[in-house]
Design a protein around this motif. Structure first.
Motif, PDB file in Angstrom:
ATOM      1  N   ASN A 253       2.338 -30.442 -15.288  1.00 48.10           N
ATOM      2  CA  ASN A 253       2.416 -29.243 -14.318  1.00 48.10           C
ATOM      3  C   ASN A 253       2.259 -27.897 -15.055  1.00 48.10           C
ATOM      4  O   ASN A 253       2.480 -27.966 -16.432  1.00 48.10           O
ATOM      5  CB  ASN A 253       3.530 -29.220 -13.768  1.00 48.10           C
ATOM      6  CG  ASN A 253       4.872 -29.309 -14.639  1.00 48.10           C
ATOM      7  OD1 ASN A 253       5.392 -30.250 -15.181  1.00 48.10           O
ATOM      8  ND2 ASN A 253       5.396 -27.823 -14.788  1.00 48.10           N
TER       9      ASN A 253
ATOM     10  N   THR B 167       0.579 -37.847  -4.681  1.00 53.50           N
ATOM     11  CA  THR B 167       0.776 -37.284  -5.901  1.00 53.50           C
ATOM     12  C   THR B 167       2.022 -36.959  -6.088  1.00 53.50           C
ATOM     13  O   THR B 167       2.993 -36.888  -5.157  1.00 53.50           O
ATOM     14  CB  THR B 167      -0.088 -35.789  -5.575  1.00 53.50           C
ATOM     15  OG1 THR B 167       0.309 -34.994  -4.414  1.00 53.50           O
ATOM     16  CG2 THR B 167      -1.648 -35.806  -5.419  1.00 53.50           C
TER      17      THR B 167
ATOM     18  N   ASN C 186       4.144 -33.823  -8.005  1.00 54.09           N
ATOM     19  CA  ASN C 186       3.952 -32.510  -8.511  1.00 54.09           C
ATOM     20  C   ASN C 186       5.391 -32.041  -8.859  1.00 54.09           C
ATOM     21  O   ASN C 186       6.581 -32.381  -8.242  1.00 54.09           O
ATOM     22  CB  ASN C 186       3.007 -31.440  -7.996  1.00 54.09           C
ATOM     23  CG  ASN C 186       1.684 -32.151  -8.051  1.00 54.09           C
ATOM     24  OD1 ASN C 186       1.124 -31.490  -8.950  1.00 54.09           O
ATOM     25  ND2 ASN C 186       1.289 -32.553  -6.858  1.00 54.09           N
TER      26      ASN C 186
ATOM     27  N   THR D  26       1.719 -28.769  -1.686  1.00 53.41           N
ATOM     28  CA  THR D  26       1.161 -28.340  -3.055  1.00 53.41           C
ATOM     29  C   THR D  26      -0.214 -28.214  -3.200  1.00 53.41           C
ATOM     30  O   THR D  26      -1.086 -28.835  -2.114  1.00 53.41           O
ATOM     31  CB  THR D  26       1.273 -29.382  -4.209  1.00 53.41           C
ATOM     32  OG1 THR D  26       0.884 -30.604  -4.033  1.00 53.41           O
ATOM     33  CG2 THR D  26       3.067 -29.630  -4.324  1.00 53.41           C
TER      34      THR D  26
ATOM     35  N   GLU E  39      -2.250 -28.910  -5.336  1.00 54.08           N
ATOM     36  CA  GLU E  39      -3.015 -29.965  -6.325  1.00 54.08           C
ATOM     37  C   GLU E  39      -3.136 -31.126  -5.396  1.00 54.08           C
ATOM     38  O   GLU E  39      -4.207 -31.683  -5.179  1.00 54.08           O
ATOM     39  CB  GLU E  39      -1.891 -30.147  -7.501  1.00 54.08           C
ATOM     40  CG  GLU E  39      -1.769 -29.594  -8.522  1.00 54.08           C
ATOM     41  CD  GLU E  39      -1.210 -28.215  -8.253  1.00 54.08           C
ATOM     42  OE1 GLU E  39      -1.448 -27.196  -9.348  1.00 54.08           O
ATOM     43  OE2 GLU E  39      -0.570 -27.989  -7.542  1.00 54.08           O
TER      44      GLU E  39
ATOM     45  N   VAL F  35      -5.511 -25.256  -9.895  1.00 50.64           N
ATOM     46  CA  VAL F  35      -4.848 -26.423 -10.040  1.00 50.64           C
ATOM     47  C   VAL F  35      -4.448 -26.989 -11.414  1.00 50.64           C
ATOM     48  O   VAL F  35      -5.252 -26.670 -12.004  1.00 50.64           O
ATOM     49  CB  VAL F  35      -5.633 -27.653  -9.088  1.00 50.64           C
ATOM     50  CG1 VAL F  35      -5.501 -27.560  -7.526  1.00 50.64           C
ATOM     51  CG2 VAL F  35      -6.932 -27.889  -9.628  1.00 50.64           C
ATOM     52  N   ASP F  36      -3.457 -27.613 -11.347  1.00 52.48           N
ATOM     53  CA  ASP F  36      -2.858 -27.942 -12.769  1.00 52.48           C
ATOM     54  C   ASP F  36      -3.762 -28.828 -13.711  1.00 52.48           C
ATOM     55  O   ASP F  36      -4.179 -29.004 -14.662  1.00 52.48           O
ATOM     56  CB  ASP F  36      -1.482 -28.578 -12.582  1.00 52.48           C
ATOM     57  CG  ASP F  36      -0.418 -27.425 -12.466  1.00 52.48           C
ATOM     58  OD1 ASP F  36      -0.832 -26.164 -12.429  1.00 52.48           O
ATOM     59  OD2 ASP F  36       0.736 -27.804 -12.098  1.00 52.48           O
ATOM     60  N   TYR F  37      -4.386 -29.827 -12.809  1.00 50.38           N
ATOM     61  CA  TYR F  37      -5.185 -30.855 -13.272  1.00 50.38           C
ATOM     62  C   TYR F  37      -6.682 -30.480 -13.886  1.00 50.38           C
ATOM     63  O   TYR F  37      -7.338 -31.174 -14.161  1.00 50.38           O
ATOM     64  CB  TYR F  37      -5.244 -32.195 -12.645  1.00 50.38           C
ATOM     65  CG  TYR F  37      -5.549 -31.988 -11.078  1.00 50.38           C
ATOM     66  CD1 TYR F  37      -6.840 -31.313 -10.665  1.00 50.38           C
ATOM     67  CD2 TYR F  37      -4.496 -32.260 -10.111  1.00 50.38           C
ATOM     68  CE1 TYR F  37      -7.279 -31.335  -9.173  1.00 50.38           C
ATOM     69  CE2 TYR F  37      -4.810 -31.889  -8.792  1.00 50.38           C
ATOM     70  CZ  TYR F  37      -6.008 -31.471  -8.206  1.00 50.38           C
ATOM     71  OH  TYR F  37      -6.262 -31.305  -7.026  1.00 50.38           O
ATOM     72  N   SER F  38      -6.741 -29.259 -13.525  1.00 49.72           N
ATOM     73  CA  SER F  38      -8.267 -28.614 -13.903  1.00 49.72           C
ATOM     74  C   SER F  38      -8.239 -28.770 -15.606  1.00 49.72           C
ATOM     75  O   SER F  38      -9.400 -28.371 -16.216  1.00 49.72           O
ATOM     76  CB  SER F  38      -8.403 -27.149 -13.501  1.00 49.72           C
ATOM     77  OG  SER F  38      -7.452 -26.321 -13.970  1.00 49.72           O
TER      78      SER F  38
END
Length: 686
Positions: A369, A476, A478, A486, A488, A656-659
């Motif tokens: 995160n 997910t 998060n 979220t 994400e 988004v955090d997973y970018s």
């Protein structure tokens, strides 16, 4: 005679201040003819004229401490009838070979150690004869003498025994003590208490010079805090002012004070943090408490003179004094400082795509995160004089910390109803050679015996309806400061929906009998339908998307900052917090506590939630079973229908955090069949 009057002798008027009655005037009734109308003063003398000087110390201490100012005064009394010139001499000598600077003063402004002086008879209105000597007490006793008319010849005297006043000023012992006080890393303040002069008695010893005491001894032991900026809340106990009937005065004061961390430039309570190069080395300062003082006591005695026959003595009052032991009690303060590390060792988390549709239609995404910054506190103590905590205080930590954890997404696609399953009933009808559209709900498969060996044989010109049902589930995890949906999760669901593809290279006809692909595009290229471009021939909706389930479970990550915890395991804060703060084994910084008593806690009113979201989505192809006819002139050959997922480049997603994952969720084929076109509808109607 007394001034301010007149009198007559015969016919002459005289002023009293210009006249005197001579010696022998009244002897045998003389001077009977003088008449006085006012008081006159008579001085009667014995038949023998007295000839004597006497000396005494009016002020002289019996003792003094090294460095104390010493003040001595001596008085000459004269029993001579008339003014006399004589000599005097001071003799002030340390008992050890010490240089002593003495200031001498007499009433006439003279500064001589010895010399001559005119001495008036005792009681003469022209005043007493007082001599002063002032010096600083050395480190030994001092003998003091004052001598007048030393050889008794200037003028001649009857008695020389009282021409010398002598005394010894005794040196009192000076005490030096040292107190060492440590202010630990986790202490804001510490009370201190100690005996002034340690186990020594601070004493003033009086001796009665002569006669008897007249009243109590009075005085004071003065105690001074030389460092008000270090010894706070300074208090002296057991040191009353002296007023007692005693020759030996003893004081044993107790000093109470408080040491405060802020006086060393380190004040975490006010967010003032001191940097030290080596926390194991304390900041050192010294404070001092000094003390000195003296006591005085009056005494009386009788002094006898030669002016009177059978003198019974004249009362004389005087004062003597003695010094207390003086000294200095030093307090060495060692203040230990540690205000935390700027950076903690970061735990390594995974940032990747795992099981990227490698064996099945499942994939797993792992990321961290975005760091959630949060404030911390530490607990610091106010210690009593024994070094035990009295109270604690939560003070702000110097550095913000970051809550970072492993986030994840689990993706699971399922073919709910495959193309094969959708077309199985129609295919079976063709195998059985059934005739009539009533037996063919979605596709008219060829019944010719020579085509039965093909999996999916058709003749062009008949309807061939797209079909299929597919679902996926995304879960997910998060970490957020709020409890809602979220981004994400929402964005991942959307890109998964938009990655869905239905593709076919079959050639169809539109309402104008023109050749088109299933997407109503050029028949020369395969037609591809998506969730966004979901309309096919005739504007019919062929791809429908439905969210069948959404769940959001938000669990707060608990922490406990209500009090300091000696044992990190007694604090039931979630491990995720302990991984993010200094002073815990989980963050690799337990040594900060074991060495420096530094441990952080989450500051109040900060929340982090573990949010687990699950979404189930159903994608249906041609849920209305719309009929679409293939072009009757579609060439013979092999054609296909393919349902697949397009690549998803996570690195190109924004917000988004997973970018941060520089990888692609790769495409995969969910479903497909091959269609064999042999012949045309025209063959069946010719």
């Amino acid at each position: 005679m007394i001034e301010g009057f007149t009198f007559k002798t015969g016919t002459i008027t005289r002023k009293s201040e210009e006249s005197s009655v001579g010696y022998g005037t009244f002897k045998n009734g003389g001077a009977v003819g003088i008449h006085f109308d006012y008081p006159i003063k008579f001085t009667f003398y014995s038949a023998k004229e007295p000839r004597d000087f006497s000396v005494r110390f009016e002020t002289i201490p019996q003792s003094a401490a090294k460095g104390d100012p010493v003040f001595v005064s001596a008085v000459i009394n004269s029993a001579f009838i008339n003014e006399q010139k004589t000599n005097f001499r001071w003799e002030i000598t340390p008992v050890k070979n010490r240089k002593l600077d003495v200031e001498y003063i007499n009433k006439y402004g003279g500064t001589e150690e010895q010399g001559e002086i005119n001495v008036f008879p005792e009681g003469d209105e022209r005043g007493d004869h007082i001599f002063y000597a002032v010096f600083t007490m050395p480190d030994c006793d001092v003998d003091v003498k004052f001598i007048v008319n030393e050889d008794g010849t200037n003028p001649e005297e009857d008695d020389l025994e009282n021409n010398v006043a002598s005394a010894t000023i005794e040196l009192v012992e000076t005490f030096n003590n040292l107190e060492i006080i440590n202010l630990p890393y986790d202490a804001l303040s510490r009370d201190i208490s100690f005996k002034l002069a340690g186990e020594n008695e601070i004493k003033a010893q009086l001796r009665l010079p002569r006669g008897s005491w007249d009243g109590n001894a009075k005085g004071e032991l003065k105690v001074t805090n030389e460092n008000n900026d270090l010894l706070r809340k300074f208090e002296v106990k057991d040191n009353p002012k002296v007023n007692e009937d005693s020759e030996t005065i003893i004081r044993k004061p107790i000093i109470n004070a408080q040491i405060q961390r802020s006086d060393f430039g380190d004040n975490p309570s006010k967010k003032i943090y001191l940097d030290v190069a080596d926390p194991t080395k304390p900041i050192q300062k010294k404070a001092s408490v000094t003390y000195n003082g003296n006591v005085e006591r009056d005494y009386t005695y009788r002094e006898y003179c030669d002016r009177e026959e059978n003198c019974t003595g004249h009362p004389v009052s005087s004062t003597t004094s003695a010094a207390f032991n003086n000294g200095i009690h030093e307090v060495q303060i060692n203040t230990y400082v540690y205000n935390g590390k700027k950076d903690l060792k970061k735990k390594e988390y995974e940032n990747k795509i795992g099981n990227n549709y490698d064996k099945d239609f499942k994939a797993k995404i792992l990321w961290t995160n975005s760091p959630i910054k949060f404030d911390v506190i530490r607990y610091m103590f106010h210690l009593d004089a024994a070094g035990n905590p009295k109270t604690w205080e939560a003070v702000p930590g110097r550095y913000q910390r970051e809550f970072v954890q492993q986030c994840s997404a689990d993706i699971d696609w399922n073919v709910t109803s495959s193309i094969k399953q959708e077309y199985e009933q129609d295919r079976e009808a063709a195998r059985q050679g059934k005739q009539g559209q009533a037996f063919y709900n979605k596709v008219v498969f060829a019944t010719d015996k020579n085509l039965r060996s093909y999996d999916y044989p058709i003749k062009s010109g008949y309807y061939f309806n797209p079909a299929g049902k597919y679902t996926f589930e995304v879960t997910t995890v998060n970490y957020k400061t709020g409890q809602g949906k979220t981004k994400e999760h929402e964005e991942l669901v959307n890109v998964l929906i938009n990655s869905f593809r239905y593709e076919s290279n079959l050639i169809y006809i539109n309402g104008s009998n023109q050749a088109v692909n299933i997407a109503n595009g050029s028949y020369k290229t395969p037609g591809i339908l998506t969730a966004k471009n979901n309309k096919g021939i005739g504007g019919k909706e062929l791809i429908s998307v439905k969210t069948t389930e959404y769940k959001n479970i938000a669990n707060e990550i608990p922490y406990y900052s209500d009090k300091p915890y000696e044992n990190e395991n007694e604090n039931k804060s979630h491990d995720f917090w302990k991984m993010s703060m200094e002073g815990y084994s989980l963050s690799g910084s337990l040594d900060s506590y074991t060495k420096y008593k530094y441990r952080e806690y989450v500051a109040g009113n900060q929340k982090v939630y573990e949010i687990t979201e699950t979404t189930k989505v159903e994608i249906v192809v041609n849920g209305g079973n719309n009929k679409f006819y293939t072009h009757p002139k579609m060439p013979d050959g092999e054609y296909y229908i393919r349902v697949w997922l397009d690549n998803i480049n996570l690195g190109k997603m924004s917000g988004v955090d997973y970018s941060s994952i520089n990888d692609t969720l790769k495409g995969v084929i969910l479903d497909n069949i091959k269609i064999t076109v042999k012949g045309s509808i025209y063959d069946d109607i010719s």
